[in-house]
Scaffold this motif. Structure first.
Motif, PDB file in Angstrom:
ATOM      1  N   ALA A  72       0.810  -1.218   0.000  1.00  0.00           N
ATOM      2  CA  ALA A  72       0.000   0.000   0.000  1.00  0.00           C
ATOM      3  C   ALA A  72       0.845   1.271   0.000  1.00  0.00           C
ATOM      4  CB  ALA A  72      -0.936   0.000   1.208  1.00  0.00           C
ATOM      5  N   LEU A  73       2.136   1.139   0.303  1.00  0.00           N
ATOM      6  CA  LEU A  73       3.026   2.299   0.348  1.00  0.00           C
ATOM      7  C   LEU A  73       3.883   2.445  -0.903  1.00  0.00           C
ATOM      8  CD1 LEU A  73       4.208   1.927   4.051  1.00  0.00           C
ATOM      9  CD2 LEU A  73       2.499   3.515   3.158  1.00  0.00           C
ATOM     10  N   HIS A  74       3.815   1.493  -1.807  1.00  0.00           N
ATOM     11  CA  HIS A  74       4.692   1.515  -2.980  1.00  0.00           C
ATOM     12  C   HIS A  74       4.580   2.814  -3.762  1.00  0.00           C
ATOM     13  CE1 HIS A  74       5.510  -3.093  -3.496  1.00  0.00           C
ATOM     14  NE2 HIS A  74       5.905  -2.616  -2.343  1.00  0.00           N
ATOM     15  N   VAL A  75       3.364   3.208  -4.098  1.00  0.00           N
ATOM     16  CA  VAL A  75       3.185   4.375  -4.961  1.00  0.00           C
ATOM     17  C   VAL A  75       3.641   5.645  -4.252  1.00  0.00           C
ATOM     18  CG1 VAL A  75       1.472   5.806  -6.148  1.00  0.00           C
ATOM     19  CG2 VAL A  75       1.390   3.324  -6.369  1.00  0.00           C
ATOM     20  N   ALA A  76       3.245   5.836  -2.998  1.00  0.00           N
ATOM     21  CA  ALA A  76       3.639   7.044  -2.269  1.00  0.00           C
ATOM     22  C   ALA A  76       5.153   7.138  -2.147  1.00  0.00           C
ATOM     23  CB  ALA A  76       2.992   7.049  -0.884  1.00  0.00           C
ATOM     24  N   HIS A  77       5.812   6.036  -1.829  1.00  0.00           N
ATOM     25  CA  HIS A  77       7.257   6.072  -1.686  1.00  0.00           C
ATOM     26  C   HIS A  77       7.954   6.280  -3.035  1.00  0.00           C
ATOM     27  CE1 HIS A  77       7.102   3.735   2.393  1.00  0.00           C
ATOM     28  NE2 HIS A  77       6.898   5.042   2.536  1.00  0.00           N
ATOM     29  N   ALA A  78       7.441   5.653  -4.079  1.00  0.00           N
ATOM     30  CA  ALA A  78       8.049   5.829  -5.400  1.00  0.00           C
ATOM     31  C   ALA A  78       7.866   7.261  -5.903  1.00  0.00           C
ATOM     32  CB  ALA A  78       7.448   4.832  -6.388  1.00  0.00           C
ATOM     33  N   LEU A  79       6.691   7.834  -5.695  1.00  0.00           N
ATOM     34  CA  LEU A  79       6.449   9.217  -6.116  1.00  0.00           C
ATOM     35  C   LEU A  79       7.364  10.179  -5.360  1.00  0.00           C
ATOM     36  CD1 LEU A  79       2.541   9.302  -6.369  1.00  0.00           C
ATOM     37  CD2 LEU A  79       4.177   9.464  -8.267  1.00  0.00           C
ATOM     38  N   ALA A  80       7.538   9.941  -4.074  1.00  0.00           N
ATOM     39  CA  ALA A  80       8.418  10.799  -3.280  1.00  0.00           C
ATOM     40  C   ALA A  80       9.865  10.686  -3.763  1.00  0.00           C
ATOM     41  CB  ALA A  80       8.321  10.426  -1.806  1.00  0.00           C
ATOM     42  N   ASP A  99      -4.932   2.119 -11.690  1.00  0.00           N
ATOM     43  CA  ASP A  99      -4.923   3.585 -11.801  1.00  0.00           C
ATOM     44  C   ASP A  99      -3.692   4.183 -11.124  1.00  0.00           C
ATOM     45  OD1 ASP A  99      -7.264   3.614 -13.268  1.00  0.00           O
ATOM     46  OD2 ASP A  99      -8.550   3.964 -11.522  1.00  0.00           O
ATOM     47  N   ASP A 100      -3.350   3.654  -9.942  1.00  0.00           N
ATOM     48  CA  ASP A 100      -2.146   4.145  -9.259  1.00  0.00           C
ATOM     49  C   ASP A 100      -0.889   3.784 -10.039  1.00  0.00           C
ATOM     50  OD1 ASP A 100      -3.372   5.443  -7.198  1.00  0.00           O
ATOM     51  OD2 ASP A 100      -3.088   3.833  -5.719  1.00  0.00           O
ATOM     52  N   ALA A 101      -0.868   2.616 -10.642  1.00  0.00           N
ATOM     53  CA  ALA A 101       0.279   2.222 -11.458  1.00  0.00           C
ATOM     54  C   ALA A 101       0.440   3.164 -12.642  1.00  0.00           C
ATOM     55  CB  ALA A 101       0.108   0.789 -11.937  1.00  0.00           C
ATOM     56  N   ARG A 102      -0.662   3.509 -13.265  1.00  0.00           N
ATOM     57  CA  ARG A 102      -0.616   4.433 -14.407  1.00  0.00           C
ATOM     58  C   ARG A 102      -0.128   5.815 -13.959  1.00  0.00           C
ATOM     59  NH1 ARG A 102      -5.218   3.324 -15.986  1.00  0.00           N
ATOM     60  NH2 ARG A 102      -4.617   1.756 -17.515  1.00  0.00           N
TER      61      ARG A 102
END
Length: 339
Positions: A72-80, A99-102
């Motif tokens: 659940a933290l993958h996208v937030a950490h990758a974006l940061a 959608d988050d992957a996109r």
């Protein structure tokens, strides 16, 4: 040297990432985010351990950030990490929704930083052997393929991984789906059954999905209630059949504390059996190509330096997410989902 920061030191960080970074001549591990410094220092006594992701991202000596935190933290950490001008490697699953992957892919394309996803099973011994058999034409045109990751774990564990939404479909499904897409490309549709079969399990622990192509059918399967869980591949084509038992040994080796080094690394001693379409010919044992996750890491280093392609382009990982999403919709509606 490419400075590396690692977010998370669970199984992924400990067995799949840190040992390979340490073994790579092009990479150096400069920081790990963990709430358990003693656990990290037992393996890497000289590596800096920090409690916060923001502290790691502020380090100018870190060029590549590995996201091995809970799903659940993958996208937030990758974006940061992208916002901090770092290259990023995300563990699978790429995200918890398509959608988050996109959104993550689009952010990486705007940033100009490299984004890749750890679909390491492309470098398994059995999968590399299957690729070679297909390239040589020994199986002819494939008609059906079955790919399995079964386990014997009848008692559910009290962990976040067991409780994750999607269960095994999000945990093991990305491995199997990615391999199928590498071999055959995007399917036309998917029919999936995703279920919870163990008493007391918090999330799905079983799936069986059939990917429909114009000229073939591919089944991916996983269950945690399979005592005889050695079958890995059954591939049938116009040239014959290849049956493979046993699992790639690299994960077990690093979990046991072995370093990924030497020419024998990734050797799988359990040969597959090739039965020719000409039934007058005897079946033949096919020695495996060595599995080698080091190839991913060397390719990643070359890509960061601008000397080679991204080993797992983010849009390939997005295609995996598309199939996983369609499979979840198929299971929910009990109908085939088009892709």
């Amino acid at each position: 040297m490419i400075g590396v920061g690692l977010i998370g030191y669970g199984l992924g960080g400990r067995a799949f990432h840190a040992p390979y970074v340490a073994a790579s001549p092009a990479l150096t591990l400069r920081g790990i985010v963990s709430r358990d410094p003693a656990k990290v220092h037992a393996d890497f006594p000289e590596v800096r351990v920090v409690p916060e992701v923001s502290t790691l991202l502020a380090d100018p000596a870190i060029d590549l950030v590995i996201v091995s935190s809970p799903d659940a933290l993958h996208v937030a950490h990758a974006l940061a990490a992208l916002a901090a001008d770092k290259h990023v490697l995300v563990d699978k699953p790429f995200a918890t929704s398509v959608d988050d992957a996109r959104r993550l892919v689009e952010a990486s394309e705007r940033s100009g930083r490299l984004l890749t996803v750890f679909h390491n099973r492309r470098w398994d011994a059995d999968f590399r052997t299957l690729q070679a058999l297909l390239a040589d034409g020994r199986l002819g045109a494939v008609a059906t393929m079955e790919s399995r990751f079964d386990r014997w774990r009848p008692a559910p564990a009290d962990t976040w991984k067991e409780a994750r939404p999607g269960g095994s479909w999000i945990d093991l499904g990305p491995h199997l789906v990615d391999q199928v897409l590498v071999l055959f490309g995007r399917p036309l549709a998917i029919s999936a059954d995703i279920a919870t079969l163990r008493a007391g399990a918090q999330g799905p622990d079983y799936f069986q999905a059939t990917l429909r192509y114009a000229d073939k059918r591919v089944t991916v399967h996983s269950s945690k209630l399979v005592a005889a869980h050695d079958l890995r591949f059954a591939v049938h084509g116009t040239g014959g059949s290849w049956i493979k038992y046993g699992i790639d040994p690299q994960e077990a080796a690093t979990v046991a504390g072995r370093k990924p080094e030497g020419d024998a690394w990734g050797h799988d001693p359990v040969d597959g059996l090739l039965t020719p379409a000409d039934l007058g010919k005897a079946p033949t044992r096919i020695p495996n190509r060595n599995g080698d996750y080091r190839l991913f890491w060397s390719a990643l280093a070359a890509a960061i330096r601008g000397e080679g392609p991204n080993p797992v382009p983010p849009r390939e990982a997005l295609a995996v997410m598309d199939v996983l999403d369609a499979g979840a919709r198929s299971a929910a509606t009990r109908r085939e989902a088009l892709l």
